[in-house]
Design a protein around this motif. Structure first.
Motif, PDB file in Angstrom:
ATOM      1  N   ARG A 253      41.024  -8.352 -17.151  1.00 15.25           N
ATOM      2  CA  ARG A 253      42.420  -8.467 -16.750  1.00 15.25           C
ATOM      3  C   ARG A 253      43.250  -7.276 -17.213  1.00 15.25           C
ATOM      4  O   ARG A 253      43.983  -6.665 -16.439  1.00 15.25           O
ATOM      5  CB  ARG A 253      43.048  -9.751 -17.315  1.00 15.25           C
TER       6      ARG A 253
ATOM      7  N   HIS B 164      41.367  -3.520 -16.044  1.00  8.57           N
ATOM      8  CA  HIS B 164      40.552  -3.918 -14.902  1.00  8.57           C
ATOM      9  C   HIS B 164      39.687  -2.778 -14.358  1.00  8.57           C
ATOM     10  O   HIS B 164      38.533  -3.004 -13.972  1.00  8.57           O
ATOM     11  CB  HIS B 164      41.440  -4.468 -13.784  1.00  8.57           C
TER      12      HIS B 164
ATOM     13  N   MET C 251      45.796  -5.060  -9.735  1.00  9.42           N
ATOM     14  CA  MET C 251      45.422  -5.331 -11.123  1.00  9.42           C
ATOM     15  C   MET C 251      45.741  -4.138 -12.021  1.00  9.42           C
ATOM     16  O   MET C 251      46.225  -4.293 -13.150  1.00  9.42           O
ATOM     17  CB  MET C 251      43.939  -5.680 -11.205  1.00  9.42           C
TER      18      MET C 251
END
Length: 476
Positions: free
Chosen positions: A418, A421, A453
């Motif tokens: 996350r 990324h 992301m």
């Protein structure tokens, strides 16, 4: 039933503490002082002092959670005995030699636990489910394979703690066994089981109390309105019935919340913690930020960078107040970074098809445990694979293997999938890791997904890097 040797001086003191409230209070205060000395003052590790203090506050919150449970008498005497035997006898003492043997061979400590999802099916169909579970699926990992995984983790690493996820684990059936058989047949282990709570009947609760070695974490989305909106009308009422069933027999339990852009503010309200910890008597709460994988994934559904920053500060307050509340993205300062890919003290993940993944939220795999076993291999062969090793190298370089505090990466952003990324995308593609479902395939092949992301990570860094440098590094 579990039998404990109470002749040991330490276990005798614990037994007295279980019986007398005044002694529990004394031991709590004494333990807090010794913990601070051990984790902060005497700890030689290269970490900011403020980060060591956050680890202290989390361990202190665990002690306070146990203290509340004992005073509220929400845990049965039998479950108390099981907890003492497993965590004192089997975990803390019995398997030190196995962990040392692993270190001598690989020059690194083994993982502490595994997460296993033995069944993909579920009686609910939640919006945005990370596993894309539902009633249409019957993917099942054979009971004999699950048992072999657990036995190898015990024998190779000395592991005695396992997390069971899904799908809905209480629907699992294989080779004439169900998930409760797994708990009962591994009485030297402790299990955390994620569940939607709708199948926690009186009979299941009584069976859990008899086993004594499992704690269910019940999924919620906030309060009744938010939970029913995502999980289905009437689900929250079934959860409340499940809580009553567990309290009646004395099984410790907690809650698991998924935070999105739309319910993040609810997960920052004091009344939420008061309700789940004090009114419903939950022992803990796991918090997961919605990750854009699984069914109908959406990058926009994640908590915004601003919300994540606010959650970080609010959660610090609750933990300092003694609530055992873990946020798997905002608590990197407590764990010294990401704990996936079988990192020392960490874990990795095996799903219903036998796919082995670094993390529940990284649906890409280079090994299948069934194939490895068929070829005569074991879990160590998987753990030493290049994909896992590359992620552990990234973890070391970014976060915890540093000789100077100033060089440690921002642990408010610990997660490679996350928070970094593009780094994870590189490791997935370089290792030809296979997507484990169609949703994972779509996301890894979509350049628009990567761009969104990466933009999220940039904004989050701009918000949290000053906090990391000023509140942690500067106080190193």
């Amino acid at each position: 039933m579990v039998s404990i040797d109470w002749s040991n001086p330490f276990t005798r003191v614990v037994k007295l503490a279980l019986a007398f409230k005044f002694l529990r209070h004394y031991l709590l205060n004494y333990s807090e002082r010794k913990l601070y000395q051990y984790l902060v003052e005497d700890n030689p590790s290269v970490r900011p002092k403020a980060a060591k203090e956050e680890t202290y506050y989390m361990v202190r919150a665990i002690l306070h959670s146990v203290y509340r449970a004992l005073n509220d008498r929400t845990i049965s005497d039998h479950v108390k005995d099981v907890l003492l035997k497993i965590f004192i006898g089997d975990v803390l003492i019995a398997d030190i030699d196995r962990r040392k043997q692993y270190y001598e061979k690989y020059k690194i400590s083994p993982p502490t636990f595994l997460t296993i999802s033995p069944y993909k099916g579920c009686n609910l169909r939640c919006k945005g489910c990370y596993a894309a579970s539902g009633a249409a699926f019957n993917n099942t990992l054979d009971y004999s394979t699950v048992t072999k995984i657990i036995n190898q983790a015990k024998e190779l690493w000395g592991s005695r703690f396992f997390v069971i996820s899904g799908g809905e684990p209480l629907l699992y059936k294989s080779e004439g066994k169900d998930i409760m058989d797994l708990f009962e047949e591994n009485s030297d282990c402790y299990f955390l089981m994620y569940t939607n709570g709708t199948l926690l009947t009186e009979d299941v609760a009584r069976r859990m109390e008899k086993a004594g070695n499992v704690s269910p974490a019940i999924s919620i989305e906030g309060f009744e309105e938010e939970t029913d909106e995502r999980r289905g009308k009437g689900v929250f009422r079934k959860i409340l019935k499940a809580v009553d069933n567990l309290l009646e027999v004395g099984v410790p339990f907690g809650f698991s919340g998924t935070i999105t852009r739309y319910n993040a503010e609810i997960f920052m309200q004091d009344k939420l913690v008061d309700y789940y910890f004090n009114e419903l008597h939950g022992a803990y709460m796991w918090l997961f930020h919605y990750m854009p994988i699984g069914r109908d994934f959406s990058v926009e559904l994640q908590p915004t960078p601003e919300q994540r920053k606010n959650l970080f500060f609010k959660q610090r307050q609750w933990i300092h107040d003694g609530y055992f509340l873990v946020d798997f993205w905002n608590d990197g300062i407590i764990t010294d970074g990401c704990i996936s890919a079988g990192r020392p003290g960490g874990y990795f993940y095996i799903d219903w098809d036998g796919n082995v993944m670094p993390c529940v939220f990284v649906p890409y795999s280079t090994h299948n445990v069934k194939d490895v076993f068929e070829k005569g291999g074991d879990l160590n062969d998987i753990l030493q694979g290049k994909f896992m090793a590359d992620i552990r190298e990234w973890q070391r370089n970014y976060s915890y293997d540093h000789r100077e505090v100033e060089t440690i990466g921002n642990q408010i952003m610990p997660c490679p999938i996350r928070d970094h990324h593009l780094d994870m995308y590189r490791m997935i593609t370089e290792n030809n890791a296979t997507p484990t479902d169609e949703n994972a395939k779509m996301s890894i092949e979509d350049p628009g997904y990567r761009e969104k992301m990466a933009e999220y990570d940039k904004k989050l860094s701009e918000l949290t890097e000053p906090i990391w440098k000023e509140e942690y590094i500067a106080k190193g």
